[in-house]
Structures are given as C-alpha cells and as structure tokens.
Design a protein around this motif. Sequence first.
Motif, PDB file in Angstrom:
ATOM      1  N   TRP A 143      -0.992 -11.939  -7.708  1.00 52.80           N
ATOM      2  CA  TRP A 143      -2.064 -11.907  -8.702  1.00 52.80           C
ATOM      3  C   TRP A 143      -3.453 -11.875  -8.069  1.00 52.80           C
ATOM      4  N   GLU A 144      -3.546 -12.133  -6.772  1.00 52.20           N
ATOM      5  CA  GLU A 144      -4.845 -12.053  -6.100  1.00 52.20           C
ATOM      6  C   GLU A 144      -5.254 -10.614  -5.786  1.00 52.20           C
ATOM      7  N   ARG A 145      -4.271  -9.712  -5.797  1.00 56.90           N
ATOM      8  CA  ARG A 145      -4.533  -8.287  -5.559  1.00 56.90           C
ATOM      9  C   ARG A 145      -5.335  -8.075  -4.270  1.00 56.90           C
ATOM     10  N   ARG A 146      -4.891  -8.689  -3.203  1.00 58.72           N
ATOM     11  CA  ARG A 146      -5.576  -8.600  -1.911  1.00 58.72           C
ATOM     12  C   ARG A 146      -5.512  -7.160  -1.398  1.00 58.72           C
ATOM     13  N   ASP A 147      -6.654  -6.636  -0.956  1.00 59.01           N
ATOM     14  CA  ASP A 147      -6.735  -5.221  -0.569  1.00 59.01           C
ATOM     15  C   ASP A 147      -5.711  -4.851   0.498  1.00 59.01           C
ATOM     16  N   GLU A 148      -5.585  -5.712   1.518  1.00 62.46           N
ATOM     17  CA  GLU A 148      -4.656  -5.398   2.609  1.00 62.46           C
ATOM     18  C   GLU A 148      -3.219  -5.331   2.124  1.00 62.46           C
ATOM     19  N   PHE A 149      -2.896  -6.177   1.154  1.00 62.85           N
ATOM     20  CA  PHE A 149      -1.524  -6.150   0.624  1.00 62.85           C
ATOM     21  C   PHE A 149      -1.313  -4.928  -0.271  1.00 62.85           C
ATOM     22  N   ILE A 150      -2.309  -4.571  -1.069  1.00 56.78           N
ATOM     23  CA  ILE A 150      -2.198  -3.380  -1.916  1.00 56.78           C
ATOM     24  C   ILE A 150      -2.053  -2.134  -1.056  1.00 56.78           C
ATOM     25  N   ASP A 151      -2.734  -2.102   0.091  1.00 55.44           N
ATOM     26  CA  ASP A 151      -2.574  -0.975   1.005  1.00 55.44           C
ATOM     27  C   ASP A 151      -1.134  -0.888   1.502  1.00 55.44           C
ATOM     28  N   MET A 152      -0.524  -2.048   1.696  1.00 53.15           N
ATOM     29  CA  MET A 152       0.857  -2.086   2.171  1.00 53.15           C
ATOM     30  C   MET A 152       1.835  -1.710   1.055  1.00 53.15           C
ATOM     31  N   ASN A 153       1.606  -2.244  -0.134  1.00 48.95           N
ATOM     32  CA  ASN A 153       2.460  -1.971  -1.289  1.00 48.95           C
ATOM     33  C   ASN A 153       1.574  -1.726  -2.502  1.00 48.95           C
ATOM     34  N   PRO A 154       1.353  -0.474  -2.872  1.00 43.08           N
ATOM     35  CA  PRO A 154       0.469  -0.161  -3.996  1.00 43.08           C
ATOM     36  C   PRO A 154       0.891  -0.813  -5.308  1.00 43.08           C
ATOM     37  N   ALA A 155       2.166  -1.165  -5.442  1.00 44.16           N
ATOM     38  CA  ALA A 155       2.625  -1.852  -6.653  1.00 44.16           C
ATOM     39  C   ALA A 155       2.113  -3.287  -6.707  1.00 44.16           C
ATOM     40  N   GLY A 156       1.700  -3.818  -5.560  1.00 44.37           N
ATOM     41  CA  GLY A 156       1.142  -5.167  -5.522  1.00 44.37           C
ATOM     42  C   GLY A 156       2.141  -6.256  -5.823  1.00 44.37           C
ATOM     43  N   GLN A 157       3.415  -6.032  -5.493  1.00 43.98           N
ATOM     44  CA  GLN A 157       4.471  -6.988  -5.805  1.00 43.98           C
ATOM     45  C   GLN A 157       5.163  -7.474  -4.539  1.00 43.98           C
TER      46      GLN A 157
ATOM     47  N   VAL B 133       8.281  -6.512   6.845  1.00 36.79           N
ATOM     48  CA  VAL B 133       7.708  -5.679   7.903  1.00 36.79           C
ATOM     49  C   VAL B 133       8.314  -6.079   9.243  1.00 36.79           C
ATOM     50  N   ASP B 134       8.723  -5.092  10.021  1.00 35.87           N
ATOM     51  CA  ASP B 134       9.181  -5.318  11.390  1.00 35.87           C
ATOM     52  C   ASP B 134       7.970  -5.171  12.305  1.00 35.87           C
ATOM     53  N   VAL B 135       7.374  -6.296  12.669  1.00 33.07           N
ATOM     54  CA  VAL B 135       6.118  -6.241  13.433  1.00 33.07           C
ATOM     55  C   VAL B 135       6.340  -5.719  14.848  1.00 33.07           C
TER      56      VAL B 135
ATOM     57  N   SER C  32       6.962  -0.250  12.161  1.00 37.09           N
ATOM     58  CA  SER C  32       7.505   0.776  11.286  1.00 37.09           C
ATOM     59  C   SER C  32       6.986   0.588   9.870  1.00 37.09           C
ATOM     60  N   ALA C  33       7.309   1.530   9.002  1.00 37.92           N
ATOM     61  CA  ALA C  33       6.885   1.449   7.608  1.00 37.92           C
ATOM     62  C   ALA C  33       7.483   0.203   6.961  1.00 37.92           C
ATOM     63  N   PRO C  34       6.728  -0.480   6.109  1.00 43.12           N
ATOM     64  CA  PRO C  34       7.255  -1.689   5.475  1.00 43.12           C
ATOM     65  C   PRO C  34       8.388  -1.376   4.508  1.00 43.12           C
ATOM     66  N   LEU C  35       9.283  -2.341   4.356  1.00 45.23           N
ATOM     67  CA  LEU C  35      10.326  -2.250   3.342  1.00 45.23           C
ATOM     68  C   LEU C  35       9.787  -2.908   2.074  1.00 45.23           C
ATOM     69  N   ILE C  36       9.837  -2.189   0.962  1.00 46.10           N
ATOM     70  CA  ILE C  36       9.219  -2.626  -0.284  1.00 46.10           C
ATOM     71  C   ILE C  36      10.259  -2.681  -1.392  1.00 46.10           C
ATOM     72  N   ASP C  37      10.216  -3.752  -2.191  1.00 42.12           N
ATOM     73  CA  ASP C  37      11.097  -3.992  -3.333  1.00 42.12           C
ATOM     74  C   ASP C  37      12.388  -4.663  -2.873  1.00 42.12           C
ATOM     75  N   SER C  38      12.773  -5.718  -3.595  1.00 44.12           N
ATOM     76  CA  SER C  38      13.924  -6.519  -3.171  1.00 44.12           C
ATOM     77  C   SER C  38      15.221  -5.725  -3.170  1.00 44.12           C
ATOM     78  N   VAL C  39      15.372  -4.787  -4.100  1.00 44.87           N
ATOM     79  CA  VAL C  39      16.596  -3.975  -4.126  1.00 44.87           C
ATOM     80  C   VAL C  39      16.690  -3.141  -2.857  1.00 44.87           C
ATOM     81  N   ALA C  40      15.609  -2.448  -2.522  1.00 44.22           N
ATOM     82  CA  ALA C  40      15.604  -1.610  -1.325  1.00 44.22           C
ATOM     83  C   ALA C  40      15.791  -2.448  -0.057  1.00 44.22           C
ATOM     84  N   ILE C  41      15.146  -3.626  -0.012  1.00 44.50           N
ATOM     85  CA  ILE C  41      15.275  -4.490   1.158  1.00 44.50           C
ATOM     86  C   ILE C  41      16.710  -4.969   1.317  1.00 44.50           C
TER      87      ILE C  41
END
Length: 224
Positions: A35-49, A54-56, A60-69
């Motif tokens: 709910w803070e809608r932090r810019d760096e996080f939105i850049d990582m996941n535009p859905a903001g969820q 992330v494999d630091v 590599s590209a972040p894994l997004i969404d619990s189903v996909a993860i």
Amino acid sequence: MWQLYQFPLCPFSRKVRLLLGEKGVGYELVKEYPWERRDEFIDMNPAGQTPVMVDVARASAPLIDSVAICEYVEETVDKAAMINGTAANRAEIRRLVTWFDTQFYRDVTGLLLHERVVKRIAQRAAPDARGLRDAMKGAVGHLDYIDYLLDHRNWLAGATMSLADLAAAAQISVTDYLGGIDWKGHEQTARWYRGLKSRPAFRPLLSERMEMINPPAHYDNVDF
C-alpha cells in the motif's frame, strides 16, 4: 541467495515461504508494504503486489506472483514435491490452490486485511463491523468445506500433503492472526492445522509479528 519481498501478513508470501521451507531452500526476507506504492518496488513489479522473489547472486529477472513463484520452485527443486501424483491429482491440487488463493482470500482474508491492517496502518481508520462480520461468516463456510474434504481424504487434495495444504494454511494462518476464526465445530480442520503448525517450515511464520497488531493468545500454540 534468494530475497523474498513480503510483509508478515501477506498470505501469498506465506504460501511461498511454506513451500521454500518444506523444500529446504534458503532465502532472506525483505519487508515490503504494497500500500506504500514504493517506486523501486513498482519498478520491480508494476502490479505493486507481494510476493516478489529475486536471486541477488544471479541478478536475473524477478519472479512475480505466488503462483508463478511456486511453480518455478516446484520445477527447479526436486525435494519434497508438492504438485505430485497423476495428472488428475495435480489438477486437483491446482484447483484447490486457486480456490484458497481466490475464493478464500476474497471472502475472508482480504476483508480482514483491509479492515484490520490497511485501514489501521495506511488510513488511520477504524475497522467496519459489517466487514468483520462478513469475513467471519465467510470463514465458517470455508472451514465447513475443509472439514468435508478431510472427511474423505488424508490431506486436502488426496493421500499426501501438497501445495493445496500450504495454500490453505497460509490463508488460515493470517485469518487466525487477525482473530477471524471460531474453531468450535471444526475439529477436523483444527486437527489438520495443528499438524501443519507443528512442522519446521511453519515455525518462522508463527514467531513473526505485524507491528501495531497483535494476534490472539492461541495463535502460536500448536495445541490450541
């Protein structure tokens, strides 16, 4: 090393954490309030969820969404398969994961999170009594369904523990933390949940707290 962006009462992050725990995959938690809608996080996941993983080490590209993860982890880590059995068994596991991620969250967990967490922390507002009543009423219906499943199966989707059990336990654990479950009359579900709470993968979840919001006394008691 994996980093998991989440907040303590995100049920979808809890599902991922339970799966990683069962498979023995190490990770580092990074606290993120959607709910803070932090810019760096939105850049990582535009859905903001949450969650985002992330494999630091590999950048590599972040894994997004619990189903996909969860599907990624299941496909890449052989230990403790959680989407297993015949094609029909795997379909049933996925059906129930979707049920808890979608129906249970809509009827119960999502309502409680909005009323007890987002309103309090982000909006500085009091919860709506009607919303809380609707969530608790929804919880009764869903626990009735879990009782029914456990009357016919050892675990929710069949003979062995699966991702369906982890998805259900993730939603229930958040609901229980927020005081949304009356366990009376649901001994089948309570017995199943006690078994999951006693597993090593569950212990970090039970010890974690959301600032400003405390759980009921029975929350981290395995023998509630």
